[in-house]
Scaffold this active site. Structure first.
Site, PDB file in Angstrom:
ATOM      1  N   SER A 148      27.828  -9.997   5.980  1.00 11.49           N
ATOM      2  CA  SER A 148      26.140  -9.927   5.870  1.00 11.49           C
ATOM      3  C   SER A 148      25.025  -9.596   4.523  1.00 11.49           C
ATOM      4  O   SER A 148      26.161  -9.172   3.649  1.00 11.49           O
ATOM      5  CB  SER A 148      25.541  -9.118   7.369  1.00 11.49           C
ATOM      6  OG  SER A 148      24.124  -8.611   6.985  1.00 11.49           O
ATOM      7  N   TYR A 161      25.207   0.321   9.166  1.00  8.61           N
ATOM      8  CA  TYR A 161      26.180  -1.165   8.626  1.00  8.61           C
ATOM      9  C   TYR A 161      25.996  -1.604   7.748  1.00  8.61           C
ATOM     10  O   TYR A 161      27.597  -2.732   7.769  1.00  8.61           O
ATOM     11  CB  TYR A 161      25.366  -1.887  10.053  1.00  8.61           C
ATOM     12  CG  TYR A 161      25.190  -3.881  10.370  1.00  8.61           C
ATOM     13  CD1 TYR A 161      25.898  -3.940  11.023  1.00  8.61           C
ATOM     14  CD2 TYR A 161      24.679  -4.423   9.714  1.00  8.61           C
ATOM     15  CE1 TYR A 161      26.996  -5.701  11.683  1.00  8.61           C
ATOM     16  CE2 TYR A 161      24.929  -5.841   9.646  1.00  8.61           C
ATOM     17  CZ  TYR A 161      25.690  -5.939  10.594  1.00  8.61           C
ATOM     18  OH  TYR A 161      25.853  -7.752  10.648  1.00  8.61           O
ATOM     19  N   LYS A 165      29.637  -2.814   6.156  1.00 10.20           N
ATOM     20  CA  LYS A 165      29.911  -4.753   5.702  1.00 10.20           C
ATOM     21  C   LYS A 165      29.616  -4.629   4.130  1.00 10.20           C
ATOM     22  O   LYS A 165      30.523  -5.534   3.517  1.00 10.20           O
ATOM     23  CB  LYS A 165      28.395  -5.131   6.266  1.00 10.20           C
ATOM     24  CG  LYS A 165      28.247  -6.039   7.525  1.00 10.20           C
ATOM     25  CD  LYS A 165      29.637  -6.229   7.708  1.00 10.20           C
ATOM     26  CE  LYS A 165      29.783  -6.740   9.098  1.00 10.20           C
ATOM     27  NZ  LYS A 165      30.480  -7.564  10.490  1.00 10.20           N
TER      28      LYS A 165
END
Length: 257
Positions: A148, A161, A165
């Protein structure tokens, strides 16, 4: 070999996790349209079967194998069932991920932290290790990890998150470095804001979406199909010399400042 033939994935077997919807489904369809035999996988067998039905109606080759990637026995089952069905594995697309929390990093429950790391980092590491012997046997293979833009720059409210990533990017680089001698490439794709159920909290908030779109050079969010070209390149012979790379498809988000 002509460039058209270099993109041909005929007889290649590809596993795509989290492929019953969103980016995973779009990638699976694109690879299948280029000739690949795709394994559709998500937690629900019913959801997998729906996609397989849709694909086979269009003349595409697909099977559905349910897998909760956070569970080791289910990861092993996914690989075993794929080998039972096709006898080989050529490409693994680690796409499935979770983000069950939005807020400051200090407010994240340790159990949620562990869950995010288990699904977003440990599972792709484990699945890649499980497919490794089959890729080694072919003396060729592809690992495509879906990361991402959040791995490249910190956003608000997505700290854990983002951290997971960012770990995927370094995992990808290590896979590329350690497994290159086996003819295996590993690359990461970093999508920007893509219209999927996963990102609905962002694009369903009109005020937030409007602010985001004003800041992106392309002036809009992306669609799942706009990640497919990169995946096809990295899965095919056209991407033979590409490994350890981190590629964005973000409408210019990373240069927006």
């Amino acid at each position: 070999m002509s460039i058209k033939n270099q993109f041909n994935l005929e007889n290649k077997v590809v596993i795509i996790t989290g492929s019953s919807k969103g980016i995973g489904k779009a990638i699976a369809k694109g690879l299948a349209e280029n000739g690949a035999q795709v394994v559709i996988s998500s937690r629900s067998q019913e959801a997998c079967d729906e996609v397989v039905k849709e694909f086979t109606k269009e003349g595409l080759k697909a099977v559905g194998i349910a897998c909760h990637i956070g569970k080791e026995e289910q990861r092993k089952n996914l690989i075993d069932k794929t080998i039972e069905a096709f006898g080989r594995i050529d490409v693994l697309v680690n796409n499935a991920a979770i983000n069950p929390v939005f807020g400051p990093i200090e407010d994240v429950d340790p159990a949620i932290f562990d869950k995010i790391m288990d699904v977003n980092v440990k599972a792709p590491w484990s699945l890649s290790n499980l497919v490794l012997p089959y890729l080694q046997a072919n003396k060729k293979g592809r690992i495509i990890n879906i990361a991402s833009v959040e791995a490249l720059t910190p956003g608000m409210g997505l700290g854990i998150y983002s951290t997971s990533k960012a770990a995927i990017l370094m995992l990808t680089k290590n896979q590329a470095k350690e497994w290159g001698s086996h003819g295996i490439t590993a690359n990461a794709i970093c999508p920007g804001l893509i219209k999927t159920k996963f990102s609905a909290a962002l694009w369903q908030n009109e005020k937030m979406l409007s602010k985001l779109e004003r800041s992106i050079p392309s002036g809009r969010m992306g669609m799942p199909e706009e990640i497919v070209g990169l995946a096809c390149l990295l899965a095919s012979d056209a991407g033979n010399y590409m490994t350890g790379g981190v590629y964005t498809a973000d409408g210019g988000y990373m240069i927006a400042g």
